[in-house]
Design an enzyme around this catalytic site. Structure first.
Site, mmCIF file in Angstrom:
data_model
loop_
_atom_site.group_PDB
_atom_site.id
_atom_site.type_symbol
_atom_site.label_atom_id
_atom_site.label_comp_id
_atom_site.label_asym_id
_atom_site.label_seq_id
_atom_site.Cartn_x
_atom_site.Cartn_y
_atom_site.Cartn_z
ATOM 1 N N ASP A 1 0.862 -1.195 0.000
ATOM 2 C CA ASP A 1 0.000 0.000 0.000
ATOM 3 C C ASP A 1 0.890 1.235 0.000
ATOM 4 O O ASP A 1 2.083 1.161 0.321
ATOM 5 C CB ASP A 1 -0.918 0.020 1.234
ATOM 6 C CG ASP A 1 -1.861 1.227 1.206
ATOM 7 O OD1 ASP A 1 -2.398 1.535 0.121
ATOM 8 O OD2 ASP A 1 -2.049 1.871 2.248
ATOM 9 N N SER A 2 0.286 2.355 -0.350
ATOM 10 C CA SER A 2 1.030 3.618 -0.310
ATOM 11 C C SER A 2 1.378 4.001 1.134
ATOM 12 O O SER A 2 2.249 4.832 1.350
ATOM 13 C CB SER A 2 0.195 4.719 -0.946
ATOM 14 O OG SER A 2 -1.060 4.804 -0.298
ATOM 15 N N TYR B 1 -0.713 8.639 -2.698
ATOM 16 C CA TYR B 1 -0.657 8.385 -4.135
ATOM 17 C C TYR B 1 -1.882 8.989 -4.845
ATOM 18 O O TYR B 1 -1.836 9.304 -6.031
ATOM 19 C CB TYR B 1 -0.673 6.881 -4.410
ATOM 20 C CG TYR B 1 0.631 6.135 -4.232
ATOM 21 C CD1 TYR B 1 1.712 6.676 -3.530
ATOM 22 C CD2 TYR B 1 0.771 4.855 -4.765
ATOM 23 C CE1 TYR B 1 2.893 5.957 -3.366
ATOM 24 C CE2 TYR B 1 1.945 4.138 -4.617
ATOM 25 C CZ TYR B 1 3.008 4.678 -3.910
ATOM 26 O OH TYR B 1 4.161 3.958 -3.756
ATOM 27 N N GLY B 2 -2.987 9.081 -4.109
ATOM 28 C CA GLY B 2 -4.284 9.366 -4.728
ATOM 29 C C GLY B 2 -4.422 10.728 -5.362
ATOM 30 O O GLY B 2 -5.363 10.966 -6.120
ATOM 31 N N CYS C 1 -3.666 -1.117 -2.200
ATOM 32 C CA CYS C 1 -3.951 0.289 -2.491
ATOM 33 C C CYS C 1 -4.927 0.387 -3.667
ATOM 34 O O CYS C 1 -4.653 -0.116 -4.768
ATOM 35 C CB CYS C 1 -2.642 0.985 -2.833
ATOM 36 S SG CYS C 1 -2.820 2.709 -3.265
ATOM 37 N N THR D 1 -5.771 3.085 -5.338
ATOM 38 C CA THR D 1 -5.239 3.962 -6.378
ATOM 39 C C THR D 1 -4.263 3.193 -7.271
ATOM 40 O O THR D 1 -4.331 3.252 -8.505
ATOM 41 C CB THR D 1 -4.523 5.169 -5.724
ATOM 42 O OG1 THR D 1 -5.457 5.850 -4.880
ATOM 43 C CG2 THR D 1 -3.976 6.115 -6.758
ATOM 44 N N GLU E 1 -5.095 10.211 8.193
ATOM 45 C CA GLU E 1 -3.654 10.301 8.478
ATOM 46 C C GLU E 1 -3.406 11.148 9.729
ATOM 47 O O GLU E 1 -2.462 10.909 10.471
ATOM 48 C CB GLU E 1 -2.910 10.927 7.296
ATOM 49 C CG GLU E 1 -2.861 10.048 6.056
ATOM 50 C CD GLU E 1 -1.857 8.910 6.174
ATOM 51 O OE1 GLU E 1 -0.900 9.047 6.939
ATOM 52 O OE2 GLU E 1 -2.063 7.883 5.503
ATOM 53 N N CYS F 1 -11.234 3.020 -1.023
ATOM 54 C CA CYS F 1 -9.941 3.542 -0.579
ATOM 55 C C CYS F 1 -9.582 2.840 0.725
ATOM 56 O O CYS F 1 -10.451 2.632 1.579
ATOM 57 C CB CYS F 1 -10.035 5.050 -0.363
ATOM 58 S SG CYS F 1 -8.543 5.766 0.354
ATOM 59 N N HIS G 1 -8.173 3.809 3.345
ATOM 60 C CA HIS G 1 -8.344 4.556 4.597
ATOM 61 C C HIS G 1 -9.797 4.635 5.056
ATOM 62 O O HIS G 1 -10.062 4.869 6.232
ATOM 63 C CB HIS G 1 -7.832 5.983 4.422
ATOM 64 C CG HIS G 1 -6.343 6.099 4.365
ATOM 65 N ND1 HIS G 1 -5.577 5.376 3.479
ATOM 66 C CD2 HIS G 1 -5.482 6.857 5.080
ATOM 67 C CE1 HIS G 1 -4.304 5.705 3.660
ATOM 68 N NE2 HIS G 1 -4.218 6.594 4.620
#
Ligand code: DGL
Length: 285
Positions: free
Chosen positions: A11-12, A43-44, A74, A76, A153, A200, A202
């Site tokens: 994942d990013s 990344y998105g 991920c 994205t 985040e 996504c 997250h």
């Protein structure tokens, strides 16, 4: 025949741990190496070419560690780079979009699905295409929600401000504007989606707030559990399953190890001892 080599999970950043959690639940005998490219996340909001380059570099690192299969956790990266990745490597590569799309197509009763994701994922229309492949009769409403990743985040997962922000971001999917530009909730039942796909990594961490804002009658679907099931099937089909009782787990990050460990421990509710740093220069070659 069994194969004790680990599964690579990419994942990013930390969001893919939501997918790792389901993989550990579904296939507890499998060893894993998780790689989070935190130093270059998100990344998105990046151009497609950059997402492709970073994804290849990250998976090269996992392949060098002799993984037997890769899960691109991920969204994205799956949306933009999965085709390139599958052409580049001989080993099985699983993305999160097909499994998530299948779940969403099965979850809707009124054949109206909303999809939220990063700007890059939504721009790719990968979820639109995958859901239509599954059931062409389903109407797919895609919508980018770029404020969600920075919120997660920053550790903001609940509370009135988060709820207000989620409400505003989801309004185009869930409501309509009045003449003054204010959103009116709810939309008439005949025009409502009844399934909302969290496209996504997250977003499952905001699931409770999203579900509360979406209200009764909208199924909240994510890709994590469906991806873990698809992985189990992939391992079985390819005779790659691990022997019982010898699983080991390692997490690698290009970012700050202590920050990664702290988020991981919050997500898993347990100590996360095996986190190691990787210099970005070792990845971006
Ligand atoms: N992992 C990304 C995804 O699932 C979200 C974070 C980012 O933008 O890098 O789309």
């Amino acid at each position: 025949m069994t194969d004790p080599r680990p599964i690579g999970v990419f994942d990013s950043g930390v969001g893919g741990l939501t997918v790792l959690r389901e993989i550990l639940r579904r296939t507890p005998d499998e060893s894993t190496i998780y790689f989070g490219d935190n130093a270059r996340a998100p990344y998105g909001t990046r151009p497609d070419e950059e997402v492709r380059t970073f994804s290849v570099q990250s998976i090269d690192l996992l392949v060098e560690r002799d993984v037997k299969a890769v899960v691109v956790a991920c969204n994205t990266s799956t949306a933009i780079a999965l085709g390139d990745l599958r052409r580049r490597y001989d080993l099985p590569i699983l993305g999160v979009i097909r499994p998530g799309a299948t779940s969403a197509a099965l979850a809707t009763r009124n054949r109206r699905v909303g999809v939220i994701g990063t700007p890059a994922t939504i721009r790719s229309h990968a979820y639109f295409t995958a859901i239509k492949d599954e059931n062409p009769a389903v109407e797919v409403y895609e919508h980018a929600t770029p404020t969600f990743v920075p919120m997660v985040e920053a550790g903001l997962l609940s509370g009135p401000e988060v709820e207000a922000s989620v409400r505003e971001a989801l309004a185009p999917l869930l409501g309509e504007r009045n003449a003054s530009g204010e959103f009116i909730f709810p939309m008439p039942a005949s025009a409502r989606i009844d399934a909302l796909l969290l496209g996504c990594t997250h977003y499952p961490l905001l699931r409770e707030v999203i579900a509360a804002v979406a209200g009764e009658g909208i199924a909240i679907v994510d890709s994590a559990a469906a991806t873990a099931s698809a992985l189990a099937e992939l391992l079985s089909i390819n005779a790659l399953e691990a022997p019982a009782g010898a699983a080991t787990h390692l997490q690698l990050t290009t970012g700050d190890v202590a920050a990664f460990r702290s988020i991981a421990e919050r997500m898993f509710g347990e100590a996360f001892p095996d986190v190691a740093g990787v210099e970005i220069a070792a990845v971006a070659r």
